[in-house]
Structures are given as structure tokens and as C-alpha cells.
Write a protein that holds these residues in place. Structure first.
Motif: not given
Ligand code: PLP
Length: 737
Positions: A583, A608, A610
């Protein structure tokens, strides 16, 4: 009277602190601090180096910091003033009675809260009980539930070693290793009874009785209970049942799901909590339906078929994957060995029991599926984006032979992200100034976001550049450490300081390295990629990060290809791979990139999230029209992106090779024809006004929709509220996005 070491842990910590700093101990034991910008800096100020070293764990920080430093700050009027402001804010937050949920959904009461079950929770990098998207979403769910005052408790597992850590060797091959979570150094508390003994619940795992203890994590006003079998009165093998997240074989998996589902319901009972709604976040927790049924049978002395409807009234389910193999199934043999003594307690025969998890009825070879079980025993089911809702209905028509596909009772609530967790403080300050101090609480209101237009271009751009510089610094320091760790040549280690340049157009790509996410799509035409990235006039750089599941050889090969690319002479300073995505790295990336790249094989990305985090920070998405981006992307009359870019069309073929060709060509063309020219069209002060216009469009259009406050509001009004939904599928399917 139930107790926890909460009081004792925070109290024990506060004893070590000078008088004027004592409340830091309370703050350290509630993760509220991690989504409150001024609070983060309060810990960081104590000792910035130590703060990095201890992985941003405030308990460890406060335990290890020199007393000298504490006494220094204890009489620093500036610091004390800041601390007191935060403490006041915290106390007000915790005590607030007039919350959104109390006004909109008073029928969800503290006496009968929502119980939210999930196999992983991603609250913060200091609590490593998450792997990726599902966990982060669950963490953001709790934070927004807390902010909005939704009575909710959560249940998960406390993994002794969490998810694996990633290290890449000199060949670019991923090696996995584990680090112990030291529970007594985490901001968590063991739940104890009035005698000071751990509260435990027992359950049968195969032939043995296993004792499970319960830890509490405070997440603002929400309590997260994590179950743990690592007790010395358990058999040594059973102590490892909660050892690893998504590790081990099918047998470990089913054992963990028994602990989460059945153990979770028993834990709530032992804590005196009587949920009004059980929310199963993904199928991992679906065994909880069996335990809720068993208790109902015990209470009413009726048959399973007589209580089934009552159980269904209290249970709701969210499915998270459009990949068929992503849905857990267990062989009948495995089910026998775990449940042979359980189904008689439901008054069911073996056949009647196994049918609950069957995809197709009448096939004796059908494995037991967690998703069919959940769909059969929940009153509401939803996917996590509009497209995913559609794909889920298609995938599960098999359970509803009498219905047409569009009548399959699975709706959708599109995922979001928790705004203040993911928005950089630098940008949040701008929002405070131009949108108003309450922008985060009003995050669902488009009128608030419309005020983004008032931010001068140069100001937004300058802050964005600072964040990009921080991302570059973070990347270099990670690269350097990784290169040292693998024993690379001294020159190569030093060269890490010259990788990347914050003035260059910067792309980010970070996620799990599952083959369907096509982490190496950009390399499909290596020459063309080189001509884009190594261009001397208008260069482009990219930062990758992410893990491949330990059993995923193909995913590991993709990472290896990227690592080889990183070493190519013409491009070594334009590409970087950050090891061990977590994170912390995610925050740096989503806050610092210009463009967030996402190129999964459509329609395999459920939602998704991110890319949504990127929007809050002014980054632009360049993505295949999959998951949430189908709903977020807006184009003008000529098909040109207004708030980001779409790779390819709103359609897909079943020929993977062909699709990869089409998508990679579309991506190269977008980069060369639109993205690169727009970025480098800068005024004499280096501000790219056309680009900033698009940043603002992205913030304005995406932020109000793709945040977890909106998502929680949807869950509360459409799913949790008793009587809100009788047959969820039908009403959910008609929710406007
Ligand atoms: C937000 C996040 C994800 C999820 O990302 P996706 O877009 O769903 O692939 C995975 N790992 C971490 C550490 C994140 O902060």
C-alpha cells in the motif's frame, strides 16, 4: 462484561509517554490516523527515519523512540498544539451521533450491525493481512462505513505471516519469502474475558477441535475482528491454519474458510454481537451461511428447509471475479472430511448438503462451490461493476434454468476507493482551499468537484510535479535497496540514482501479475516500444510493480521479461520495477504518475480500483474499456477521450492473440498520437494547459462516482437496509450507475 487489551495496550503505551503526549497512545491504536493527513505527519515528525524503518507502525514507533526526543516534543508548543487539534478532532469523530447512516438508515442499529466477512483486509501497510484488490476494497469499505456512521463490524483472519513478500533474483525471477507479523507490536488487541483470559471459540477442523482467539483492530468507529489459531493449546499443525493468506493447498484453503465462515459466526456470538445482516464479501466466507442456519435450527427446532428463508433474509453476497477459476470449489471428498459431522446438525443428508454448493444439479461429480452456496442462501447478490454484473449473470444462469439471463438475480454496485486514504495531502490541501474543507465528506456531490475549475493550472501542475518527484525518489531508493540485496555490481547499484526523471511523461502500471492483466503488452512490438520510450525529444518512462502468485509460472515469466527490459542499454533509465508492491508503494504511484496504464483482457477485470485512486490525485487513466472504466470513461463526438483514454473499443474477440495485437497497436497509437504530444505541449513555464484541462475533467467526472462513500451509500440503501430489497437481483439490476 467483555474486555480487551485495548485499554491495557494503549494504557501501557501511554505510561511510557510524557504527560502532554499521552493521547498519542490512543491515536496509535486506532487506524483512523492513517486517513487523516495531519495525524500522519504527527507521527512522522516524531522521527522521520524511524517512521520509515518501522514500516509506518505507530505502536513500534512510540515504543522505540528515544525518550529524549519525546521530552523535546512534549514542551514544543507547536507540536502540542497540533496534537491537541488532532485529539479534539478524533474525540469528536468517535462521539458523533448525528451521522449520515443515523439519518438515512436508522433501521440498521448498533444492536444489530452489519457483519462484513472477508478473507483479507488492506487498511494500511503496517498490518499485512492483505494481498491485493479485494483486501484494499474491504479496507476502504470499513473506512467509509466508519465515516458515514454505518453500524458495522468486520470479520477476517489474522495471518501469522500474511501474504508472501517478493524479491527478484539476478535473473529477474520472483522469489517468495515470508516475514512474521509480530502481533504484540501491531496496533491490535486480543479480546479477553473478565478474568483476563483470551476469549476463544472452538470448531472442528477435520478430526480435531481447534481453538480460535480473536483480535480487534479499531478502524475509526468500526471494529474489525481477526481470528487466529496460533495458540499453544492447539496442535502444532493447527497453529499454522491461519499462517498464510492464499498459501497452501486446497485443504488449507477449506480449513481457513471454515474458520472464517463458521468460526466468524461463533466469534460474533462469543462477543455478544447479534448481526442484523451478514455481508459475504466474496465466496471465501460462504460457510458462514451454514453456521447461521445451524444456529437458527437450534433456536427454532425447525428443519433446514423451514428456516432457509429466514436465513436468506439476513444474508447478502458480493461476487468479485469474472474468471471462472477464481471461484473456490472443493471436491466432495474434501467436503466429506470437513463436514461429515456437520450436515447432520443441519438435519441434512450428505446429498442434500452437497447440492447446496453444486453448479449443476444431478451431477454426482460436481464439486462444492462457494459461489453457488452463497447465491442460494443470500437474499441479495451483486457484482462490482456494471459490466461485471452482466458477466456474472451470464456465468451463473446455470443456477437459474427457469430464467433468462437478464433475470438472473445478480445486480451490481460499482467499487470505489476511500478518498482521503488515497488522495495526497498536497492535493487534499488544494481541495480544502478551492472545494471547501468538507470536500471529502461531500465526495459524492458533483457540485463540489465542479469547483476544481477554480484551481489555477499552474498550482495544480506544480503540486503534481512535486508528487512525481517524490515518486521518483521512492522508486530510486527501492531500486537501490533491491540491487544491493541481490548483490549487483557497484556501478549498477549507484546507477539507481539516475533512473527516471521527474520532468518526463511518467506512466505507472502496478497490479497482480496475472497473465490476463497482460503486464508485458507494451513489449509486444519491442522496437515500437523502444522508439516511444527512448525518444530523445519527447521521452516516456514507466514504473512497474506487482507480485505474481507463487504458483503462477506464467505471471513470473512476465515479470522476468520486464526485468530484462529494464536492463536494456537504450532504456535502462526509463523503466523501473519496484519489488514487493504494497500500500505504501501504491500510494506513491497513484499520487505521482501522469498516466495509469491498465490493459487487461476484457472482460476479466471485475472492477479494478487503482485507476480510481489515480483520479483523486489528478492522474489520467489509459485503460482497456473493462471494469469500472466502462462507466468512467467519457469521449467527445469524435471519439477522443475527455477525461482519460480508452485502449481499443468497447468490444472484444475470443481470439486472444488477435486481441493482444489489436490492443497493443491501439496503445502505441494512443501514446504516439495523443498522450505524448499533449503532455509535451507546455507553456514557457512548463505548464501543459491542455493536459491540466484533462486532469481537471478526470477529477470532476470520476471522483464523485468512484469513491467508497457512494459505494457504501449504495450498499446501505439497496442491500443492507432490511426490506430494502426483496429480490435483489431484479431491483439491483435496474440501479442506474
Ligand atoms: C488498489 C490496490 C490494488 C488493486 O488494484 P487493481 O486496480 O484492482 O488491480 C492492489 N494492490 C494494492 C497494494 C493496491 O493499493
Amino acid at each position: 462484561m467483555l474486555n480487551s487489551t485495548a485499554t491495557t495496550s494503549a494504557a501501557r503505551l501511554s505510561v511510557k509517554l510524557p504527560h502532554s503526549l499521552k493521547r498519542l497512545a490512543d491515536l496509535a491504536y486506532n487506524y483512523w490516523w492513517c486517513w487523516t493527513a495531519d495525524q500522519v505527519s504527527l507521527f512522522e515528525t516524531l522521527n522521520p527515519d524511524e517512521w520509515e524503518r518501522c514500516g509506518h507502525n505507530p505502536v513500534v514507533l512510540l515504543e522505540s523512540i528515544a525518550y529524549n526526543r519525546l521530552t523535546q516534543l512534549a514542551i514544543d508548543p507547536q507540536y502540542i498544539k497540533r496534537l491537541n487539534l488532532v485529539v479534539e478532532k478524533f474525540d469528536r469523530y468517535m462521539a458523533a451521533g448525528n451521522t449520515w447512516a443515523s439519518r438515512v438508515a436508522p433501521q440498521i442499529s448498533k444492536e444489530h450491525p452489519v457483519a462484513y466477512f472477508c478473507a483479507e483486509f488492506g487498511l494500511h501497510e503496517s498490518l499485512q493481512v492483505y494481498s491485493g484488490g479485494l483486501g484494499i476494497l474491504a479496507g476502504d469499505h470499513l473506512k467509509s462505513a466508519s465515516d458515514l456512521g454505518v453500524p458495522l463490524v468486520a470479520i477476517g483472519l489474522l495471518y501469522r505471516q500474511g501474504y508472501f513478500h517478493q524479491r527478484l533474483n539476478q535473473d529477474g525471477w520472483q522469489e517468495d519469502y515470508y516475514i512474521d507479523n509480530e502481533f504484540d507490536r501491531l496496533p491490535i488487541e486480543l479480546m479477553r474475558n473478565e478474568h483476563g483470559d483470551a476469549i476463544t471459540v472452538e470448531l472442528q477442523v477435520r478430526s480435531r477441535v481447534v481453538k480460535v482467539q480473536i483480535w480487534r483492530v479499531r478502524v475509526g468507529r468500526v471494529d474489525l475482528y481477526l481470528l487466529d489459531t496460533n495458540r499453544d493449546d492447539n496442535d502444532s499443525i493447527d497453529r499454522w491454519l491461519t499462517g498464510h493468506l492464499y498459501g497452501g493447498n486446497q485443504e488449507t484453503r477449506i480449513a481457513q474458510e471454515v474458520i472464517l465462515g463458521i468460526g466468524g459466526v461463533r466469534a460474533l456470538q462469543a462477543l455478544g454481537i447479534e448481526p442484523g445482516v451478514y455481508h459475504l464479501n466474496e465466496g471465501h466466507a460462504a460457510f458462514c451461511l451454514l453456521e447461521v442456519s445451524r444456529l437458527e435450527i437450534q433456536r427454532t427446532r425447525k428443519s433446514f428447509y423451514d428456516i432457509e428463508a429466514a436465513v436468506r433474509q439476513r444474508c447478502v453476497f458480493t461476487t468479485h471475479t469474472p474468471v471462472p477459476a477464481g471461484h473456490d470449489v472443493f471436491s466432495a471428498d474434501l467436503m466429506d472430511s470437513f463436514f461429515a459431522s456437520y450436515w447432520p446438525q443441519l438435519g441434512l443428508s450428505r446429498e442434500q448438503f452437497l447440492v447446496l454448493g453444486a453448479r449443476r444439479l444431478g451431477d454426482p461429480w460436481e464439486p462444492f462451490g462457494m459461489t453457488p452456496l452463497a447465491l442460494r442462501l443470500c437474499r441479495a447478490a451483486n457484482g462490482v461493476s456494471e459490466l461485471h454484473g452482466h458477466v456474472s449473470r451470464q456465468m451463473w444462469t446455470v443456477l437459474y434454468p427457469e430464467r433468462s439471463e437478464d433475470k438472473v438475480p445478480i445486480g451490481y454496485i460499482t467499487n470505489g476507493v476511500h478518498a482521503t486514504t488515497w488522495t495526497a495531502a498536497l492535493i487534499g490541501d488544494l481541495y480544502n482551499e478551492y472545494l471547501g474543507n468538507d470536500w471529502a465528506t461531500k465526495a459524492v456531490d458533483p457540485a463540489v468537484w465542479a469547483k476544481v475549475d477554480h484551481i489555477p493550472d499552474a498550482e495544480l501542475w506544480q503540486r503534481h510535479q512535486i508528487l512525481k518527484e517524490r515518486l521518483v525518489a521512492h522508486t530510486r531508493s527501492k531500486l537501490k535497496k533491491a540491487r544491493e540485496g541481490r548483490g549487483e555490481h557497484w556501478d549498477y547499484i549507484q546507477a539507481a540514482d539516475r533512473v527516471l526523471d521527474p520532468t518526463i511523461l511518467t506512466i505507472g502500471f502496478a497490479r497482480r501479475f496475472s497473465p490476463y492483466k497482460r503486464g508485458d503488452l507494451l513489449l509486444r512490438d519491442a522496437d515500437r516500444a523502444m522508439s516511444i520510450f527512448a525518444n530523445t525529444d519527447r521521452p516516456v518512462q514507466i514504473i512497474f510493480s506487482g507480485k505474481a502468485h507463487p504458483a503462477d509460472e506464467e505471471g513470473k515469466r512476465i515479470i522476468q521479461r520486464l526485468m530484462e527490459w529494464c536492463k536494456q542499454p537504450g532504456i535502462w533509465n526509463r523503466v523501473a520495477f519496484i519489488e514487493d508492491y504494497d500500500m505504501h508503494t501504491a500510494r506513491k504511484l497513484v499520487q505521482g504518475v501522469d498516466v495509469w496504464l491498465n490493459n487487461p483482457r476484457r472482460p476479466l477485470e471485475a472492477s479494478g480500483t487503482s485507476g480510481q485512486k489515480v483520479c483523486f490525485n489528478g492522474g489520467l487513466n489509459c485503460s482497456v474499456l473493462d471494469g469500472w472504466w466502462c462507466e468512467g470513461y467519457q469521449a467527445d463526438a469524435n471519439g477522443k477521450g475527455l477525461n482519460g483514454w480508452a485502449i481499443g473499443k468497447d468490444a472484444h474477440t475470443s481470439d486472444q492473440k488477435l486481441q493482444d495485437d489489436i490492443d497493443s497497436q491501439a496503445l502505441y497509437a494512443l501514446l504516439q498520437d495523443e498522450i505524448v504530444p499533449l503532455y509535451y505541449d507546455q507553456d514557457e513555464h512548463g505548464v501543459p494547459h491542455g493536459w491540466v484541462k484533462m486532469m481537471k475533467a478526470s477529477i470532476k467526472t470520476n471522483s464523485p462516482a468512484f469513491n467508497t462513500h457512494r459505494m457504501i451509500a449504495d450498499y446501505v440503501t439497496q442491500v443492507y437496509a432490511p426490506g430494502a430489497v426483496t429480490e435483489v437481483g431484479r431491483s439491483l439490476a435496474s440501479i442506474p450507475s
